[in-house]
Design a protein around this motif. Structure first.
Motif, short mmCIF file in Angstrom:
data_model
loop_
_atom_site.label_atom_id
_atom_site.label_comp_id
_atom_site.label_asym_id
_atom_site.label_seq_id
_atom_site.Cartn_x
_atom_site.Cartn_y
_atom_site.Cartn_z
N GLU A 79 -37.91 2.78 -8.28
CA GLU A 79 -36.94 1.68 -8.28
C GLU A 79 -35.80 1.96 -9.26
O GLU A 79 -34.62 1.76 -8.93
CB GLU A 79 -37.62 0.37 -8.66
CG GLU A 79 -36.67 -0.82 -8.68
CD GLU A 79 -37.34 -2.11 -9.10
OE1 GLU A 79 -36.61 -3.02 -9.56
OE2 GLU A 79 -38.58 -2.23 -8.98
N TRP A 80 -36.14 2.42 -10.46
CA TRP A 80 -35.12 2.70 -11.47
C TRP A 80 -34.17 3.80 -11.00
O TRP A 80 -32.95 3.69 -11.17
CB TRP A 80 -35.80 3.12 -12.77
CG TRP A 80 -34.87 3.51 -13.88
CD1 TRP A 80 -34.68 4.76 -14.39
CD2 TRP A 80 -34.00 2.64 -14.63
NE1 TRP A 80 -33.75 4.73 -15.41
CE2 TRP A 80 -33.32 3.45 -15.58
CE3 TRP A 80 -33.74 1.27 -14.60
CZ2 TRP A 80 -32.39 2.92 -16.47
CZ3 TRP A 80 -32.81 0.75 -15.49
CH2 TRP A 80 -32.15 1.57 -16.41
N LEU A 101 -24.81 -1.23 -16.79
CA LEU A 101 -26.08 -0.52 -16.95
C LEU A 101 -27.04 -1.29 -17.84
O LEU A 101 -28.24 -1.39 -17.53
CB LEU A 101 -25.81 0.87 -17.53
CG LEU A 101 -27.04 1.75 -17.81
CD1 LEU A 101 -27.89 1.92 -16.55
CD2 LEU A 101 -26.60 3.11 -18.36
N LEU A 102 -26.55 -1.83 -18.93
CA LEU A 102 -27.40 -2.61 -19.84
C LEU A 102 -27.93 -3.85 -19.15
O LEU A 102 -29.09 -4.23 -19.32
CB LEU A 102 -26.65 -2.97 -21.12
CG LEU A 102 -26.75 -1.99 -22.29
CD1 LEU A 102 -28.18 -1.90 -22.79
CD2 LEU A 102 -26.25 -0.60 -21.94
N ASP A 103 -27.09 -4.51 -18.38
CA ASP A 103 -27.50 -5.70 -17.63
C ASP A 103 -28.57 -5.33 -16.61
O ASP A 103 -29.56 -6.06 -16.45
CB ASP A 103 -26.28 -6.31 -16.93
CG ASP A 103 -26.59 -7.66 -16.31
OD1 ASP A 103 -26.68 -8.65 -17.06
OD2 ASP A 103 -26.74 -7.72 -15.08
N MET A 104 -28.38 -4.21 -15.94
CA MET A 104 -29.34 -3.76 -14.94
C MET A 104 -30.68 -3.40 -15.58
O MET A 104 -31.74 -3.75 -15.07
CB MET A 104 -28.78 -2.54 -14.19
CG MET A 104 -29.61 -2.07 -13.02
SD MET A 104 -28.89 -0.59 -12.25
CE MET A 104 -29.38 0.66 -13.45
N LEU A 195 -28.16 -12.06 -25.08
CA LEU A 195 -28.72 -10.78 -25.52
C LEU A 195 -28.19 -9.64 -24.66
O LEU A 195 -27.76 -8.60 -25.17
CB LEU A 195 -30.25 -10.82 -25.45
CG LEU A 195 -30.97 -9.48 -25.74
CD1 LEU A 195 -30.67 -9.00 -27.15
CD2 LEU A 195 -32.48 -9.64 -25.52
N LYS A 196 -28.18 -9.83 -23.35
CA LYS A 196 -27.68 -8.79 -22.45
C LYS A 196 -26.21 -8.51 -22.73
O LYS A 196 -25.79 -7.34 -22.78
CB LYS A 196 -27.86 -9.22 -20.99
CG LYS A 196 -29.31 -9.30 -20.54
CD LYS A 196 -29.42 -9.40 -19.03
CE LYS A 196 -28.81 -10.66 -18.47
NZ LYS A 196 -28.92 -10.71 -16.99
N LYS A 197 -25.43 -9.56 -22.90
CA LYS A 197 -24.00 -9.40 -23.16
C LYS A 197 -23.77 -8.68 -24.48
O LYS A 197 -22.93 -7.75 -24.56
CB LYS A 197 -23.33 -10.78 -23.19
CG LYS A 197 -21.83 -10.72 -23.42
CD LYS A 197 -21.22 -12.13 -23.41
CE LYS A 197 -19.72 -12.07 -23.66
NZ LYS A 197 -19.13 -13.44 -23.65
#
Length: 216
Positions: A79-80, A101-104, A195-197
């Motif tokens: 999946e990754w 990418l960080l959000d994903m 956190l994601k942002k």
């Protein structure tokens, strides 16, 4: 790089179906709780496979647990790889690529946190730790390769080292929020979206900063 070990599949249709039911039931139980809840009796009840048939395949729940982990990790790895391939195909500039990418990565880990928790909780077992480390390293390398495709835009004097650091920090922060491994007591602290942002902004700022190294 260490690859995940292969798990041999039975060739007969009936045996293959029974194994699939066993594995599915085991994953379901682990996703709901912990290793302690994974009992042969409960697996038999949920899968419809007799206790005797389970022991004919596995010496006990320890061996079954390892087999389930191998199967799950192979699925997560696939999946990754698919997610990162699709992101690469978008050809985003670095300023958009890093936050995306960080959000994903964050949503990928959150989606599978339930099944990852019992695996990480058993990291004191060398076999479990080895399988987990192999998956971590493959994910890390894919992360590095994707961002290094935009390496000419990275201003940090050591681009690959900086990208690896971003993966390490992001993974640690996300794992802490999700209660993975030793961070279970800190699960849910803070705001997930923020956190994601923040991770995206932090990593992008770090990669785009021409760090001036101290003179020795």
């Amino acid at each position: 790089m260490t690859d995940l070990p292969d798990m041999r599949k039975p060739k007969q249709d009936r045996s293959r179906v029974a194994l699939e039911r066993l594995m599915s039931a085991s994953r379901e139980i682990l996703h709901e709780g912990t290793f302690e809840l994974l009992t042969i009796a409960e697996i038999s009840k949920r899968s419809g496979v007799s206790v005797g048939s389970i022991y004919a395949r596995f010496s006990g729940k320890e061996e079954l647990f390892v087999a389930v982990m191998i199967e799950v990790m192979q699925g997560l790895d696939a999946e990754w790889q698919g997610l990162t391939t699709r992101l690469r195909e978008r050809h985003l500039p670095l300023r958009q690529l890093v936050p995306a990418l960080l959000d994903m990565q964050a949503d990928y880990l959150r989606r599978h946190a339930g099944i990852l928790r019992p695996f990480m909780a058993r990291a004191d077992d060398e076999r479990i730790a080895g399988i987990g480390k192999a998956t971590y390293l493959k994910n890390e390398q894919t992360f590095i390769d994707l961002l290094m495709d935009s390496g000419v835009d990275i201003l940090h004097p050591h681009p690959q080292q900086a990208v690896k650091f971003c993966f390490t920090i992001a993974y640690a922060a996300l794992a802490r929020f999700l209660g993975l491994g030793s961070a279970s007591d800190a699960a849910g602290e803070g705001d997930w979206d923020q956190l994601k942002k923040d991770l995206g902004v932090m990593c992008l700022s770090f990669l785009m900063s021409p760090v001036i190294e101290e003179q020795q």
